[in-house]
Motif scaffolding. Structure first.
Motif, PDB file in Angstrom:
ATOM      1  N   GLN A 207      32.252  41.700  39.931  1.00  0.00           N
ATOM      2  CA  GLN A 207      33.497  41.555  39.796  1.00  0.00           C
ATOM      3  C   GLN A 207      34.389  41.667  41.201  1.00  0.00           C
ATOM      4  O   GLN A 207      35.462  40.934  41.331  1.00  0.00           O
ATOM      5  N   GLU A 208      33.877  42.361  42.192  1.00  0.00           N
ATOM      6  CA  GLU A 208      34.419  42.394  43.358  1.00  0.00           C
ATOM      7  C   GLU A 208      34.450  41.369  44.069  1.00  0.00           C
ATOM      8  O   GLU A 208      35.394  41.142  44.782  1.00  0.00           O
ATOM      9  N   ARG A 209      33.665  40.602  43.826  1.00  0.00           N
ATOM     10  CA  ARG A 209      33.222  39.233  44.556  1.00  0.00           C
ATOM     11  C   ARG A 209      34.304  38.146  43.683  1.00  0.00           C
ATOM     12  O   ARG A 209      34.304  37.024  44.429  1.00  0.00           O
ATOM     13  N   GLY A 210      34.608  38.368  42.555  1.00  0.00           N
ATOM     14  CA  GLY A 210      35.278  37.385  41.811  1.00  0.00           C
ATOM     15  C   GLY A 210      34.325  36.320  41.124  1.00  0.00           C
ATOM     16  O   GLY A 210      35.001  35.619  40.618  1.00  0.00           O
ATOM     17  N   THR A 211      33.170  36.818  41.360  1.00  0.00           N
ATOM     18  CA  THR A 211      32.167  35.904  40.192  1.00  0.00           C
ATOM     19  C   THR A 211      32.461  36.264  38.969  1.00  0.00           C
ATOM     20  O   THR A 211      32.165  35.261  38.109  1.00  0.00           O
TER      21      THR A 211
ATOM     22  N   GLY B 104      29.968  45.462  38.719  1.00  0.00           N
ATOM     23  CA  GLY B 104      30.834  45.843  39.346  1.00  0.00           C
ATOM     24  C   GLY B 104      30.831  45.055  40.587  1.00  0.00           C
ATOM     25  O   GLY B 104      32.075  44.594  41.099  1.00  0.00           O
ATOM     26  N   ARG B 105      30.003  44.780  41.416  1.00  0.00           N
ATOM     27  CA  ARG B 105      29.947  44.065  42.597  1.00  0.00           C
ATOM     28  C   ARG B 105      30.299  42.658  42.182  1.00  0.00           C
ATOM     29  O   ARG B 105      31.127  41.921  42.968  1.00  0.00           O
TER      30      ARG B 105
ATOM     31  N   ARG C 224      32.013  48.684  35.733  1.00  0.00           N
ATOM     32  CA  ARG C 224      32.728  48.762  37.314  1.00  0.00           C
ATOM     33  C   ARG C 224      31.890  49.121  38.420  1.00  0.00           C
ATOM     34  O   ARG C 224      32.038  49.259  39.425  1.00  0.00           O
TER      35      ARG C 224
ATOM     36  N   GLU D  95      35.230  38.201  36.190  1.00  0.00           N
ATOM     37  CA  GLU D  95      36.251  39.008  35.684  1.00  0.00           C
ATOM     38  C   GLU D  95      36.280  39.590  34.243  1.00  0.00           C
ATOM     39  O   GLU D  95      36.239  38.903  33.387  1.00  0.00           O
TER      40      GLU D  95
ATOM     41  N   SER E 283      27.832  49.478  40.171  1.00  0.00           N
ATOM     42  CA  SER E 283      26.518  48.639  40.532  1.00  0.00           C
ATOM     43  C   SER E 283      26.835  47.042  40.413  1.00  0.00           C
ATOM     44  O   SER E 283      27.741  46.415  40.690  1.00  0.00           O
TER      45      SER E 283
END
Ligand SMILES: N#Cc1c(-c2ccc3ccn(Cc4ccccn4)c3c2)n[nH]c1N
Length: 239
Positions: free
Chosen positions: A25-29, A22-23, A17, A31, A19
């Motif tokens: 995942q936040e961008r949806g690149t 995590g980023r 989750r 999952e 660095s």
């Protein structure tokens, strides 16, 4: 990319989750879905291991929970088949090339074993890749999965910022990275090499290549044998 991770220690994967991963995942690149293998046990003790046939130390992970978990995960997207990755000391050595190959996959499933490993019939039935991250023995596959997923995630489109590029990576050209410097110009009486302050980009590139070659010869002669060397490279090595 979707990445499913099956483990008896889901909390081990919490660093995903943070660095870079995590980023992503936040961008949806990327999952990441983490699953507790014990969710697929059926006894009151939620047993995932048993004694090894043939005797010997330790325990082996039972096939039934793994097969139930992998079947349910694979069935969650019937239109696709995931590439199933099993970290193991007996696996193929993980490399940047391998990371690049996995980064092309739309869906990875990681099987994090514990104890003395997973019943061989699960590996035979489900595994597409058996990967080792090095010649030492860990206590399970979670740390290896963190390593592999980070190496893969940084290769996904847009994950590395504009200031960095996977193409400039160590190993991307088959050699180790050259030494890096930043301010101050003099630190503990040691000055940054003048060429790096010269503004002559061609000279900087030549210096870095020469440093990378010398460092690789000294520390990883096996990589030099595999690298594509130019005449200029050979001149550096012969100097
Ligand atoms: N990748 C990788 C690994 C592992 C690894 C990966 C998964 C498991 C699941 C159980 N164990 C412990 C264990 C101990 C003894 C014999 C077999 N297995 C693992 C170790 N160790 N070293 C690597 N480079």
């Amino acid at each position: 990319m979707r990445a499913d991770v099956v483990t008896i220690f889901p909390a081990y994967l919490e660093p995903l989750r943070l660095s870079l991963v995590g980023r992503a995942q936040e961008r949806g690149t990327l999952e990441v879905r983490t699953h507790d293998l014990r969710a697929w046990t059926s006894d009151v003790h939620r047993t995932v291991d048993d004694a090894p046939y043939g005797g010997g130390p330790g325990m082996v992970m039972r096939p039934e929970p793994w097969d139930a978990a992998l079947s349910e995960i694979a069935a969650s997207d019937p239109a696709r088949r995931p590439r199933v990755v099993v970290p193991t000391p007996a696996g193929r050595p993980f490399s940047q090339r391998h990371a690049e190959e996995l980064a092309q996959e739309p869906w990875l499933v990681f099987c994090c074993g514990r104890y003395e490993g997973i019943d061989a019939r699960v590996i035979e039935t489900w595994a597409d890749d058996e990967i080792s991250i090095g010649d030492y023995v860990l206590a399970g596959g979670e740390v290896a999965t963190l390593v592999i997923l980070e190496a893969v995630a940084r290769l996904l489109p847009g994950v590395l910022g504009n200031s960095a590029s996977a193409a400039d990576d160590s190993f991307s050209d088959g050699l180790l990275e050259a030494p890096a410097y930043t301010r101050p110009q003099v630190w503990r009486g040691v000055e940054v090499p003048a060429v790096l302050r010269s503004g002559d980009h061609a000279a900087v590139a030549r210096w870095r290549r020469a440093q990378a070659l010398r460092r690789t010869v000294a520390r990883r002669p096996d990589l030099v044998a595999q690298a594509e060397l130019s005449d200029a490279d050979r001149a550096v090595l012969d100097a």
